[in-house]
Design a protein around this motif. Structure first.
Motif, mmCIF file in Angstrom:
data_model
loop_
_atom_site.group_PDB
_atom_site.id
_atom_site.type_symbol
_atom_site.label_atom_id
_atom_site.label_comp_id
_atom_site.label_asym_id
_atom_site.label_seq_id
_atom_site.Cartn_x
_atom_site.Cartn_y
_atom_site.Cartn_z
ATOM 1 N N UNK A 7 -5.922 0.488 20.177
ATOM 2 C CA UNK A 7 -5.990 1.944 20.428
ATOM 3 C C UNK A 7 -6.547 2.334 19.306
ATOM 4 N N UNK A 8 -6.602 2.029 18.160
ATOM 5 C CA UNK A 8 -7.241 2.572 17.060
ATOM 6 C C UNK A 8 -8.439 1.612 16.677
ATOM 7 N N UNK A 9 -8.833 0.852 17.239
ATOM 8 C CA UNK A 9 -10.014 0.004 17.012
ATOM 9 C C UNK A 9 -11.275 0.974 16.970
ATOM 10 N N UNK A 10 -12.128 0.671 16.037
ATOM 11 C CA UNK A 10 -13.323 1.668 15.930
ATOM 12 C C UNK A 10 -14.168 1.617 16.844
ATOM 13 N N UNK A 11 -14.626 2.891 17.331
ATOM 14 C CA UNK A 11 -15.348 3.009 18.509
ATOM 15 C C UNK A 11 -16.705 2.360 18.297
ATOM 16 N N UNK A 12 -17.147 1.529 19.322
ATOM 17 C CA UNK A 12 -18.405 1.013 19.490
ATOM 18 C C UNK A 12 -18.305 -0.350 18.751
ATOM 19 N N UNK A 13 -17.315 -0.655 18.235
ATOM 20 C CA UNK A 13 -17.363 -2.056 17.375
ATOM 21 C C UNK A 13 -16.801 -3.159 18.301
ATOM 22 N N UNK A 14 -17.540 -4.254 18.629
ATOM 23 C CA UNK A 14 -16.974 -5.454 19.433
ATOM 24 C C UNK A 14 -15.656 -5.957 19.090
ATOM 25 N N UNK A 15 -15.069 -6.540 20.034
ATOM 26 C CA UNK A 15 -13.633 -7.228 19.343
ATOM 27 C C UNK A 15 -14.118 -8.738 19.033
ATOM 28 N N UNK A 16 -14.871 -9.341 19.304
ATOM 29 C CA UNK A 16 -15.318 -10.476 18.775
ATOM 30 C C UNK A 16 -16.671 -10.473 18.323
ATOM 31 N N UNK A 362 -11.781 2.298 8.913
ATOM 32 C CA UNK A 362 -12.489 3.208 7.720
ATOM 33 C C UNK A 362 -12.230 4.528 8.282
ATOM 34 N N UNK A 363 -12.160 4.911 9.475
ATOM 35 C CA UNK A 363 -12.207 6.298 10.039
ATOM 36 C C UNK A 363 -10.562 6.678 9.953
ATOM 37 N N UNK A 364 -9.778 5.903 9.981
ATOM 38 C CA UNK A 364 -8.322 6.095 10.120
ATOM 39 C C UNK A 364 -7.571 5.257 9.204
ATOM 40 N N UNK A 365 -7.707 5.397 7.987
ATOM 41 C CA UNK A 365 -6.944 4.348 6.900
ATOM 42 C C UNK A 365 -5.670 5.042 6.715
ATOM 43 N N UNK A 366 -4.643 4.226 6.475
ATOM 44 C CA UNK A 366 -3.259 4.543 5.949
ATOM 45 C C UNK A 366 -3.088 3.976 4.526
ATOM 46 N N UNK A 367 -2.339 4.710 3.832
ATOM 47 C CA UNK A 367 -1.888 4.260 2.499
ATOM 48 C C UNK A 367 -0.889 3.289 2.582
ATOM 49 N N UNK A 368 -0.627 2.342 1.553
ATOM 50 C CA UNK A 368 0.224 1.508 1.372
ATOM 51 C C UNK A 368 0.247 0.709 2.532
ATOM 52 N N UNK A 369 -0.777 0.318 3.484
ATOM 53 C CA UNK A 369 -0.532 -0.290 4.707
ATOM 54 C C UNK A 369 -1.618 -1.396 4.672
ATOM 55 N N UNK A 370 -1.148 -2.454 5.257
ATOM 56 C CA UNK A 370 -1.854 -3.634 5.217
ATOM 57 C C UNK A 370 -3.106 -3.482 6.216
ATOM 58 N N UNK A 371 -3.096 -2.605 7.239
ATOM 59 C CA UNK A 371 -4.178 -2.187 8.212
ATOM 60 C C UNK A 371 -3.706 -2.939 9.502
ATOM 61 N N UNK A 372 -4.932 -3.226 10.352
ATOM 62 C CA UNK A 372 -4.720 -3.716 11.529
ATOM 63 C C UNK A 372 -5.313 -5.220 11.601
ATOM 64 N N UNK A 440 1.331 1.749 16.678
ATOM 65 C CA UNK A 440 0.022 1.779 16.651
ATOM 66 C C UNK A 440 -0.794 0.472 16.222
ATOM 67 N N UNK A 441 0.259 -0.601 15.837
ATOM 68 C CA UNK A 441 -0.383 -1.578 15.511
ATOM 69 C C UNK A 441 -0.897 -1.951 13.984
ATOM 70 N N UNK A 442 -0.401 -0.777 13.202
ATOM 71 C CA UNK A 442 -0.562 -0.911 11.663
ATOM 72 C C UNK A 442 0.546 -1.885 11.206
ATOM 73 N N UNK A 443 0.132 -2.773 10.167
ATOM 74 C CA UNK A 443 0.890 -3.698 9.603
ATOM 75 C C UNK A 443 1.538 -3.136 8.390
ATOM 76 N N UNK A 444 2.745 -3.421 7.762
ATOM 77 C CA UNK A 444 3.045 -2.978 6.498
ATOM 78 C C UNK A 444 3.824 -4.215 5.873
ATOM 79 N N UNK A 445 3.469 -4.410 4.677
ATOM 80 C CA UNK A 445 4.302 -5.433 3.867
ATOM 81 C C UNK A 445 5.590 -4.883 3.268
ATOM 82 N N UNK A 446 6.585 -5.692 3.531
ATOM 83 C CA UNK A 446 8.034 -5.321 2.974
ATOM 84 C C UNK A 446 8.536 -6.211 1.620
ATOM 85 N N UNK A 447 8.369 -7.454 2.030
ATOM 86 C CA UNK A 447 8.772 -8.367 0.790
ATOM 87 C C UNK A 447 8.211 -9.784 0.853
ATOM 88 N N UNK A 448 8.486 -10.547 0.104
ATOM 89 C CA UNK A 448 7.868 -11.847 0.368
ATOM 90 C C UNK A 448 9.082 -12.917 0.454
#
Length: 557
Positions: A7-16, A362-372, A440-448
């Motif tokens: 749902x937050x995948x960049x518009x126009x970008x292929x998935x494969x 790139x258009x929807x970054x979150x801070x202190x977040x691993x991303x998607x 929304x499928x954003x991943x966050x690191x908690x601990x190791x």
């Protein structure tokens, strides 16, 4: 397949993605054909075109095959600081159908002994300032040939931003060490490489990742797994031949290797190479060369923005900044954006995945977040100690199935089996990191999950440091833990029990000095605490967590 993030995948970008069916060395050859006269590298006042870079690679690959006896699949150590020679050596090894074993220039004799023995490497490239660390392997005959490079030979001696000492020394007429060959001599050998025989599924790079076994383990990557993150990174955060990248991250590390070297070479961009990090030199290079892309770690960014003169830097050419290794503090991200106008885009990857598996849009970054998850990356969160999959906002172990996942640990089938589990008929890599994802499928690191110490983004595994410290003749027992560090986040602390006959004769200063000769500086303990005996369970198991917990509470012995 995890798809919540679509749902937050960049518009126009292929998935494969379609990954080229060729080797990494062929990327440079293709770029040299397309952009032969474009600038490939800029290094302390001297530039090299892609045509010249590729010519050096061909000659050096010929030397490896015809003079040094390197055959298809052989492992070759690459033990250098960032430099044009590092880039040439990396691609020459691959062009010779061999396998690159990138080695941190901070490694010392004990670590190198293990790498040489484990890989069976007989040939190495090394910066001349690092030759002494390899001397024992040459004397023992474990290494037969070391090609030595002087970084000053690739620089303009009159450049106003000189190389730091002792890296500013030109090569001598002779190193006086049997088996050591000067870089210029290897290039001038007159040999040419044979036609390439390696394919996409041949081994290409074996970066070493420390684990809980006490010894670093080699992560086997093919040309295909390496190519996957090159092509994926370019597609996610587009770059072209017009881009200029600041090469500040160490190239021996997969993040610098892929984002700062292999990706720009793939598209034909220019690389402004820094041999070592220096915030003021970095700022000046960005200004002079109109650098557009800078991949870093949070420690570099903190260092840059905390310079009292940071407000006077001209960083206006930057168009893309980002990195990983450790979460970017919000205050530093704010200051970076004020200085550059760019949002610092964070991502996540490991040596086992050849850099990124997750990155922020790139258009929807979150801070202190691993991303998607990136292209074809299937990420799951499992309950600790079980294989039960967890839902949003539930922390557990992050496991990954992706085309860039490594093929296993070199010479370690048992460790390879333990690193994977099967889900839905597919192998998933156990990262050992505790994370969660949101709605929304954003991943966050908690601990190791593992005993990792994070020193300014550099990973230190206590078991490896303990194994090396046990070689000290006065040490009976040692336990390494993380100590809080205001600047680095964490630093290394060693709890030591001395042999009875050595008590009172060996102190902290002596042990710290010994460690500096045996291991990389960032792995060395900052402090040593002496105990009569280390805490153990009734079964004799070392109770490292007891010492770690006391350290974090501030009531350490």
């Amino acid at each position: 397949m995890f798809e919540r993030h679509l749902k937050v995948w960049p518009a126009g970008l292929p998935r494969r993605l379609s990954v080229p069916e060729r080797t990494i060395a062929a990327n440079l050859e293709a770029t040299a054909r397309r952009f032969g006269e474009r600038t490939a590298t800029i290094f302390h006042g001297r530039t090299t075109t892609y045509a010249a870079l590729n010519e050096q690679v061909e000659r050096l690959a010929g030397y490896l095959q015809k003079r040094a006896g390197v055959a298809r699949g052989d492992r070759v150590l690459l033990f250098m600081q960032n430099s044009p020679q590092f880039i040439v050596a990396y691609y020459a090894i691959l062009r010779a159908d061999a396998v690159v074993v990138p080695v941190s220039p901070m490694n010392r004799a004990g670590e190198l002994e293990h790498l040489v023995a484990d890989t069976g490497a007989r040939v190495a490239f090394a910066g001349q300032e690092l030759l002494e660390a390899l001397a024992g392997q040459l004397r023992a005959g474990a290494l037969t040939t070391v090609v030595a490079a002087a970084y000053a030979d690739a620089a303009d001696p009159g450049f106003d931003l000189p190389l730091p000492a002792p890296l500013d020394r030109p090569s001598p007429p002779d190193y006086g060490m049997p088996g050591v060959v000067r870089w210029a001599e290897a290039l001038a050998s007159g040999e040419r490489a044979d036609p390439p025989r390696a394919g996409p599924d041949d081994l290409a790079v074996i970066p070493y990742s420390s684990g809980t076994t006490g010894r670093p383990r080699g992560c086997m990557h093919t040309h295909r797994t390496v190519m996957t993150t090159i092509v994926g990174g370019i597609a996610w955060n587009p770059m072209s031949e017009q881009d200029v990248s600041l090469v500040a991250l160490p190239l021996f590390h997969v993040t610098g290797m892929q984002n700062s070297m292999n990706a720009p070479i793939h598209v034909g961009g220019s690389l402004v190479v820094m041999v070592r990090w220096d915030r003021r030199v970095a700022a000046e290079l960005i200004r002079r060369h109109r650098v557009t892309r800078w991949r870093s770690i949070s420690t570099m960014a903190i260092d840059l923005v905390t310079d009292p003169d940071a407000g006077r830097y001209d960083l206006s050419s930057l168009r893309a900044i980002g990195g990983g290794g450790a979460a970017m503090p919000a205050g530093i991200a704010d200051r970076l954006k004020a200085l550059t106008g760019c949002e610092y885009v964070e991502g996540y990857g490991l040596s086992e995945t050849m850099a990124a598996t997750h990155t922020n849009p790139i258009a929807r970054p979150r801070r202190q977040c691993l991303g998607v998850p990136l292209f074809e990356v299937d990420s799951r969160i499992l309950e600790i100690g079980t294989d039960r999959q967890l839902g949003p906002d539930q922390p557990g172990e992050l496991v990954i199935d992706a085309p860039q996942v490594f093929k296993g640990y070199w010479n370690d089938p048992e460790g390879t089996r333990a690193a994977f589990l099967e889900l839905e008929g597919r192998p998933f890599f156990r990262t050992g990191d505790i994370a969660y994802y949101d709605e929304e499928g954003y991943f966050y690191l908690v601990d190791r999950l593992k005993r990792m110490i994070n020193c300014a983004g550099l990973k230190v595994w206590p078991a490896e440091v303990e194994t090396l410290m046990h070689r000290h003749p006065a040490i009976a027992e040692v336990c390494v833990v993380a100590a809080p560090d205001e600047r680095r986040g964490e630093s290394v602390k060693a709890y030591v029990a001395l042999r009875a006959e050595m008590r009172g004769q060996v102190g902290e200063a002596e042990i710290l000095a010994w460690c500096r000769g045996e291991m990389a500086a960032y792995k060395c303990p900052r402090t040593v605490a002496f105990l009569d005996a280390l805490p153990r369970s009734p079964t004799g198991k070392l109770q490292w967590k007891e010492l770690q917990d006391r350290e974090r509470r501030g009531d350490a012995p």
